[in-house]
Design an enzyme around this catalytic site. Structure first.
Site, PDB file in Angstrom:
ATOM      1  N   CYS A  79       0.815  -1.229   0.000  1.00  0.00           N
ATOM      2  CA  CYS A  79       0.000   0.000   0.000  1.00  0.00           C
ATOM      3  C   CYS A  79       0.843   1.270   0.000  1.00  0.00           C
ATOM      4  O   CYS A  79       0.336   2.355  -0.253  1.00  0.00           O
ATOM      5  CB  CYS A  79      -0.919  -0.006   1.211  1.00  0.00           C
ATOM      6  SG  CYS A  79      -0.013  -0.161   2.750  1.00  0.00           S
TER       7      CYS A  79
HETATM    8  C1  LIG Z   1      -0.249  -5.470   2.083  1.00  0.00           C
HETATM    9  S1  LIG Z   1       0.737  -6.849   2.363  1.00  0.00           S
HETATM   10  C2  LIG Z   1      -0.419  -8.153   2.059  1.00  0.00           C
HETATM   11  C3  LIG Z   1      -0.819  -8.852   3.304  1.00  0.00           C
HETATM   12  C4  LIG Z   1      -1.693 -10.054   3.146  1.00  0.00           C
HETATM   13  N1  LIG Z   1      -2.903  -9.814   2.406  1.00  0.00           N
HETATM   14  C5  LIG Z   1      -2.024 -10.646   4.502  1.00  0.00           C
HETATM   15  O1  LIG Z   1      -3.171 -11.025   4.727  1.00  0.00           O
HETATM   16  O2  LIG Z   1      -1.142 -10.708   5.344  1.00  0.00           O
HETATM   17  C6  LIG Z   1       1.775  -6.886   0.940  1.00  0.00           C
HETATM   18  C7  LIG Z   1       2.718  -8.079   0.886  1.00  0.00           C
HETATM   19  O3  LIG Z   1       3.359  -8.058  -0.389  1.00  0.00           O
HETATM   20  C8  LIG Z   1       4.653  -8.587  -0.233  1.00  0.00           C
HETATM   21  N2  LIG Z   1       5.417  -8.125  -1.420  1.00  0.00           N
HETATM   22  C9  LIG Z   1       5.771  -6.861  -1.721  1.00  0.00           C
HETATM   23  N3  LIG Z   1       6.389  -6.805  -2.927  1.00  0.00           N
HETATM   24  C10 LIG Z   1       6.408  -8.079  -3.410  1.00  0.00           C
HETATM   25  C11 LIG Z   1       6.907  -8.670  -4.609  1.00  0.00           C
HETATM   26  N4  LIG Z   1       7.496  -7.930  -5.555  1.00  0.00           N
HETATM   27  N5  LIG Z   1       6.768 -10.002  -4.768  1.00  0.00           N
HETATM   28  C12 LIG Z   1       6.166 -10.755  -3.817  1.00  0.00           C
HETATM   29  N6  LIG Z   1       5.679 -10.250  -2.656  1.00  0.00           N
HETATM   30  C13 LIG Z   1       5.793  -8.928  -2.445  1.00  0.00           C
HETATM   31  C14 LIG Z   1       5.121  -8.027   1.103  1.00  0.00           C
HETATM   32  O4  LIG Z   1       6.143  -8.832   1.657  1.00  0.00           O
HETATM   33  C15 LIG Z   1       3.825  -8.060   1.927  1.00  0.00           C
HETATM   34  O5  LIG Z   1       3.742  -9.240   2.686  1.00  0.00           O
END
Ligand SMILES: C[S@@+](CC[C@H](N)C(=O)[O-])C[C@H]1O[C@@H](n2cnc3c(N)ncnc32)[C@H](O)[C@@H]1O
Length: 372
Positions: A79
């Protein structure tokens, strides 16, 4: 009966969207989950017995996606590109790259997913990322619904205003040249989406979500030094008879006590008016942080040990149910090796499973994939 829907959970974190599928009783299997965060993946594996892929989403190829043969994408991207703290760089922010990559991959797939669900913060609805997403979906003939909802609208005593998108591809889709979707789009802010009759839900008292902590438990006490340096700043102090808590962010449990979530008053319960200019008087209130279990309950994860008296009435597949604590398995549990601060961070990054479950049940999926 149709086969279970094969889902990919992108940016899975601790699996909030996977829990929501279970709570909604969708006949579905998460065939692959992706996240680069090793601690989140450890929690996901602990509960779902499946190790998410650490492969960064912006490097996934059409082939990687196609071999999973998925009919549904569950997407909860970072976000920060859309928040003030993250400088609101939107599509220019490197953290938006993975979402943009998924949008670009969609039209290249021989069989694009029939169902797509996206969750993000408020402000996403005015971003270029959202504009790119909905235009692509419209061109590919998806039926789109967008809304901004917070859990208290569905009977959960927590504020967490979030953007949600559901998109279902029409049968025999007709691909368009250009999209005119954004000119006619509506971001709904109440539910049901049509009409003005917002759901009337009784929101239960917080006492039902609180744990009974051992006497003298220090672990969750807010350190006096965090409070003593505040002058004239309001904290969100809650008591067991209240019916709302503020949004828990990933900074919860740290010294950012003004903006990261609610604090629980445990002493001098006769005091309900606070003197924000007298920090020592606030220290005397015995403020504590919500525990990870309490936050999990407020985020409607299935966790053991609490029951609200909500009748288990028959419910329609198209109307949101009154909130009742989810009991489905697996529960959300943290491996012992995950520290308290890491738990707060993961929960602060996560989502409200009840709001998502009801959107999945009532808006996204067709009735034949919902179990009664
Ligand atoms: C807003 S959180 C989502 C949380 C999830 N919906 C939950 O219930 O916990 C975004 C997630 O995206 C992961 N993330 C960010 N960039 C990424 C990428 N390029 N590839 C894979 N995961 C990624 C982060 O580690 C984080 O856990």
């Amino acid at each position: 009966m149709t086969d279970p829907v094969r889902c990919i959970e992108f940016f899975c974190g601790i699996g909030g969207l996977h829990y929501a599928l279970n709570i909604a009783k969708i006949r579905a299997n998460v065939v692959e989950a992706f996240d680069v965060n090793e601690i989140a993946n450890k929690v996901y594996l602990h509960n779902f017995k499946k190790n998410p892929s650490k492969k960064t989403i912006d490097r996934l190829t059409e082939k990687d996606i196609e071999k999973l043969d998925a009919g549904c994408w569950l997407v909860s991207p970072p976000c920060q590109p859309y928040t003030r703290g993250g400088k609101m760089q939107d599509i220019e922010d490197p953290r938006a790259k993975a979402l943009v990559h998924l949008i670009d991959l969609l039209p290249k797939l021989s069989t694009p997913p029939k169902y797509i669900f996206v969750e993000n913060v408020k402000n996403f609805e005015i971003s270029q990322s959202r504009e790119k997403l909905v235009r692509q979906l419209d061109i590919m003939d998806y039926e789109i619904n967008e809304c901004l909802l917070t859990p208290e609208q569905l009977g959960v005593p927590n504020h967490r205003m979030r953007y949600y998108l559901t998109a279902r591809r029409r049968s025999n889709p007709v691909t368009k040249e250009v999209s005119d979707y954004t000119e006619k789009s509506i971001i709904h802010t109440s539910w049901p989406f049509s009409g003005s009759n917002e759901m009337q839900n009784d929101v239960p008292e917080l006492g039902l979500f609180f744990e009974t902590l051992p006497r003298g438990e220090e672990k969750y006490q807010v350190p006096a030094k965090y409070i003593l340096k505040l002058h004239g700043f309001r904290l969100d102090i809650v008591r067991s008879t209240d019916r709302i808590t503020s949004c828990v962010t990933k900074a919860y449990g740290s010294h950012h006590i003004m903006t990261s979530g609610s604090l629980v008053q445990t002493k001098q319960m006769d005091i309900t008016e606070y003197d924000w200019n007298d920090p020592p008087s606030l220290v005397a209130l015995g403020l504590r942080f919500l525990t990870p279990t309490e936050i999990s309950r407020l985020h409607a994860f299935p966790v053991p040990g609490y029951q609200l008296r909500v009748p288990n009435a028959p419910y329609s597949k198209k109307e949101p149910r009154p909130f009742s604590p989810p009991t489905c398995m697996p529960h959300l549990d943290f491996p012992d090796s995950v520290t308290l601060n890491q738990r707060y961070k993961l929960l602060g990054n996560s989502l409200n499973c009840w709001v998502v479950a009801e959107l999945l049940r009532c808006v996204l999926f067709e009735e034949d994939v919902i179990m009664s």
